[in-house]
Design a protein around this motif. Structure first.
Motif, PDB file in Angstrom:
ATOM      1  N   LEU A 115      20.643  30.647 -24.949  1.00 10.29           N
ATOM      2  CA  LEU A 115      20.872  31.628 -25.997  1.00 10.29           C
ATOM      3  C   LEU A 115      20.807  33.038 -25.411  1.00 10.29           C
ATOM      4  CD1 LEU A 115      18.580  30.120 -28.789  1.00 10.29           C
ATOM      5  CD2 LEU A 115      21.070  29.915 -28.617  1.00 10.29           C
ATOM      6  N   PRO A 116      21.415  34.026 -26.077  1.00 10.68           N
ATOM      7  CA  PRO A 116      21.251  35.419 -25.646  1.00 10.68           C
ATOM      8  C   PRO A 116      19.775  35.807 -25.639  1.00 10.68           C
ATOM      9  CG  PRO A 116      23.009  35.222 -27.266  1.00 10.68           C
ATOM     10  CD  PRO A 116      22.327  33.896 -27.218  1.00 10.68           C
ATOM     11  N   LEU A 117      19.406  36.720 -24.750  1.00 13.76           N
ATOM     12  CA  LEU A 117      18.009  37.095 -24.567  1.00 13.76           C
ATOM     13  C   LEU A 117      17.365  37.542 -25.874  1.00 13.76           C
ATOM     14  CD1 LEU A 117      15.641  37.606 -22.652  1.00 13.76           C
ATOM     15  CD2 LEU A 117      16.543  39.910 -22.261  1.00 13.76           C
ATOM     16  N   LEU A 118      18.076  38.351 -26.663  1.00  7.67           N
ATOM     17  CA  LEU A 118      17.507  38.882 -27.898  1.00  7.67           C
ATOM     18  C   LEU A 118      17.264  37.792 -28.940  1.00  7.67           C
ATOM     19  CD1 LEU A 118      19.496  42.234 -28.311  1.00  7.67           C
ATOM     20  CD2 LEU A 118      17.189  41.878 -27.394  1.00  7.67           C
ATOM     21  N   GLU A 119      17.935  36.658 -28.781  1.00  3.21           N
ATOM     22  CA  GLU A 119      17.704  35.526 -29.679  1.00  3.21           C
ATOM     23  C   GLU A 119      16.668  34.566 -29.101  1.00  3.21           C
ATOM     24  OE1 GLU A 119      21.158  33.472 -31.050  1.00  3.21           O
ATOM     25  OE2 GLU A 119      22.405  35.285 -31.034  1.00  3.21           O
ATOM     26  N   ARG A 120      16.668  34.425 -27.767  1.00  4.51           N
ATOM     27  CA  ARG A 120      15.787  33.456 -27.125  1.00  4.51           C
ATOM     28  C   ARG A 120      14.311  33.846 -27.252  1.00  4.51           C
ATOM     29  NH1 ARG A 120      18.186  33.387 -22.648  1.00  4.51           N
ATOM     30  NH2 ARG A 120      16.804  34.639 -21.337  1.00  4.51           N
ATOM     31  N   ILE A 121      13.995  35.125 -27.067  1.00  5.16           N
ATOM     32  CA  ILE A 121      12.602  35.568 -27.094  1.00  5.16           C
ATOM     33  C   ILE A 121      11.963  35.331 -28.462  1.00  5.16           C
ATOM     34  CG2 ILE A 121      11.079  37.572 -26.921  1.00  5.16           C
ATOM     35  CD1 ILE A 121      12.845  38.603 -24.671  1.00  5.16           C
ATOM     36  N   PRO A 122      12.550  35.836 -29.567  1.00  2.34           N
ATOM     37  CA  PRO A 122      11.900  35.589 -30.868  1.00  2.34           C
ATOM     38  C   PRO A 122      11.858  34.108 -31.244  1.00  2.34           C
ATOM     39  CG  PRO A 122      14.069  36.594 -31.156  1.00  2.34           C
ATOM     40  CD  PRO A 122      13.751  36.677 -29.709  1.00  2.34           C
ATOM     41  N   MET A 128       6.299  28.821 -30.568  1.00  2.00           N
ATOM     42  CA  MET A 128       4.931  28.763 -30.048  1.00  2.00           C
ATOM     43  C   MET A 128       3.921  28.908 -31.174  1.00  2.00           C
ATOM     44  SD  MET A 128       2.899  28.300 -27.563  1.00  2.00           S
ATOM     45  CE  MET A 128       4.066  28.330 -26.189  1.00  2.00           C
ATOM     46  N   LYS A 129       4.202  29.824 -32.106  1.00  2.00           N
ATOM     47  CA  LYS A 129       3.300  29.990 -33.250  1.00  2.00           C
ATOM     48  C   LYS A 129       3.214  28.709 -34.074  1.00  2.00           C
ATOM     49  CE  LYS A 129       3.787  35.001 -33.900  1.00  2.00           C
ATOM     50  NZ  LYS A 129       4.260  36.079 -34.818  1.00  2.00           N
ATOM     51  N   LYS A 130       4.356  28.072 -34.294  1.00  2.00           N
ATOM     52  CA  LYS A 130       4.370  26.828 -35.067  1.00  2.00           C
ATOM     53  C   LYS A 130       3.619  25.722 -34.327  1.00  2.00           C
ATOM     54  CE  LYS A 130       8.637  27.547 -37.711  1.00  2.00           C
ATOM     55  NZ  LYS A 130       7.997  27.336 -39.039  1.00  2.00           N
ATOM     56  N   PHE A 131       3.787  25.682 -32.996  1.00  2.00           N
ATOM     57  CA  PHE A 131       3.108  24.655 -32.205  1.00  2.00           C
ATOM     58  C   PHE A 131       1.594  24.850 -32.255  1.00  2.00           C
ATOM     59  CE2 PHE A 131       1.178  23.474 -28.118  1.00  2.00           C
ATOM     60  CZ  PHE A 131       1.454  22.116 -28.096  1.00  2.00           C
ATOM     61  N   VAL A 132       1.136  26.096 -32.074  1.00  2.00           N
ATOM     62  CA  VAL A 132      -0.298  26.381 -32.112  1.00  2.00           C
ATOM     63  C   VAL A 132      -0.880  26.040 -33.479  1.00  2.00           C
ATOM     64  CG1 VAL A 132      -2.038  28.208 -31.988  1.00  2.00           C
ATOM     65  CG2 VAL A 132      -0.192  28.127 -30.299  1.00  2.00           C
ATOM     66  N   LYS A 133      -0.157  26.402 -34.535  1.00  2.00           N
ATOM     67  CA  LYS A 133      -0.625  26.100 -35.887  1.00  2.00           C
ATOM     68  C   LYS A 133      -0.719  24.600 -36.112  1.00  2.00           C
ATOM     69  CE  LYS A 133       0.417  26.889 -40.792  1.00  2.00           C
ATOM     70  NZ  LYS A 133       1.363  27.518 -41.755  1.00  2.00           N
ATOM     71  N   LEU A 134       0.270  23.854 -35.601  1.00  2.00           N
ATOM     72  CA  LEU A 134       0.272  22.404 -35.763  1.00  2.00           C
ATOM     73  C   LEU A 134      -0.907  21.768 -35.025  1.00  2.00           C
ATOM     74  CD1 LEU A 134       1.971  19.963 -36.870  1.00  2.00           C
ATOM     75  CD2 LEU A 134       2.998  19.862 -34.599  1.00  2.00           C
TER      76      LEU A 134
END
Length: 305
Positions: A115-122, A128-134
């Protein structure tokens, strides 16, 4: 930390046996028979879902095959966790369904595309937030299940096998005053070195994400030192929810490093054939290749060729 339960020496002997047993695990030979002494242990396994389960399951299966009583505690919903031939499982309820796990896997697959960088980072940050929450939700579902924890306490296990990347098992072992056997590749913020008091000089040992080797130029060493200075901040950001959960569960303030320091054996899934050499502590055992599939031996004709 002093272990209060009876049979402490036997438990530490069992944990040490696991470390030596792993050294010969790849061959699956019968030369290290635990039954030779007439004693078998009780092993509690608290696995992490995903690829970490591959090596942990192999050890749990082999320990069970050799006569030890192995209990694996897993959530009712998971990606890869499941029953085995030589161990028993006990499940606990979680407040999410299979659809949420499938959605997270699909998002991870999407993020791995170019993906383009501006899409890949967010996208990666959101995943990662979803994984940590799970993972936090799963840990809370186990640790705050009083009926299950009381049941595990009454079983008088000899050791706990777990992955400290998500330290649910480490927290449980700490609470039950049991020797913990960790299986891991490494922790991004070098928390494994901190917990074991292992020498970890930034002038010699490259940090995660730097892509450096143990033979660095002066510029690479400067970058390595700067990254090492950021590691305590990374640890705090990565594990503050876990430390908060552990403090609530143990009913006192505790750091993750304090919990991990009580680990008996660290099974490190690498060796110095493919990885750069670095200092190790006596209770760190290299077990590279344990995630590799066990292939059938060559036929006699093929071997002679």
């Amino acid at each position: 930390m002093m272990f209060r339960h009876k049979g402490t020496n036997m438990r530490w002997t069992f944990a040490a046996f696991m470390g030596h047993f792993i050294l010969a695990f790849a061959s699956l030979e019968e030369t290290t028979q635990s039954g030779a002494s007439g004693w078998t242990g009780k092993l509690l396994v608290v696995p992490m879902d995903g690829s970490h389960w591959t090596g942990v399951k192999a050890v749990a299966e082999e320990m069970g095959r050799r006569g030890h009583q192995v209990l694996v505690v897993i959530p009712e919903v998971s990606v890869r966790l499941g029953p085995g031939k030589h161990f028993t499982t006990r499940t606990f309820p979680v407040p999410y369904g299979q659809e949420e796990l499938d959605e997270l896997q699909a998002r991870n697959a999407e993020a791995s595309k170019r993906l383009p960088l501006l899409e890949r980072i967010p996208t990666r940050i959101s995943n990662m937030k979803k994984f940590v929450k799970l993972q936090t939700t799963t840990a809370e579902s186990l640790l705050f299940n009083q009926e299950l924890v009381d049941y595990l306490r009454k079983q008088n296990f000899d050791a706990v096998l777990t992955s400290p990347a998500v330290p649910t098992g480490a927290i449980l072992a700490y609470n039950l005053s049991l020797p913990a056997v960790y299986m891991l590749r490494g922790l991004p913020c070098r928390l494994d070195s901190t917990a074991t008091a292992c020498p970890d000089p930034p002038s010699y040992v490259p940090r995660f994400f730097t892509k450096s080797t143990d033979r660095m130029s002066f510029g690479e060493r400067v970058v390595n030192v700067l990254v090492s200075c950021l590691e305590p901040v990374l640890c705090k950001l990565s594990y503050w929810t876990v430390e908060n959960m552990a403090s609530r569960f143990l009913q006192r303030d505790v750091s993750l490093a304090d919990i991990l320091r009580t680990g008996a054996i660290w099974l490190m899934r690498f060796d110095f054939t493919l990885d750069f050499p670095k200092p190790l502590m006596p209770n760190m055992v290299l077990v590279a290749g344990i995630n590799c599939g066990v292939k059938n031996p060559l036929t006699k004709v093929s071997a002679e060729c």
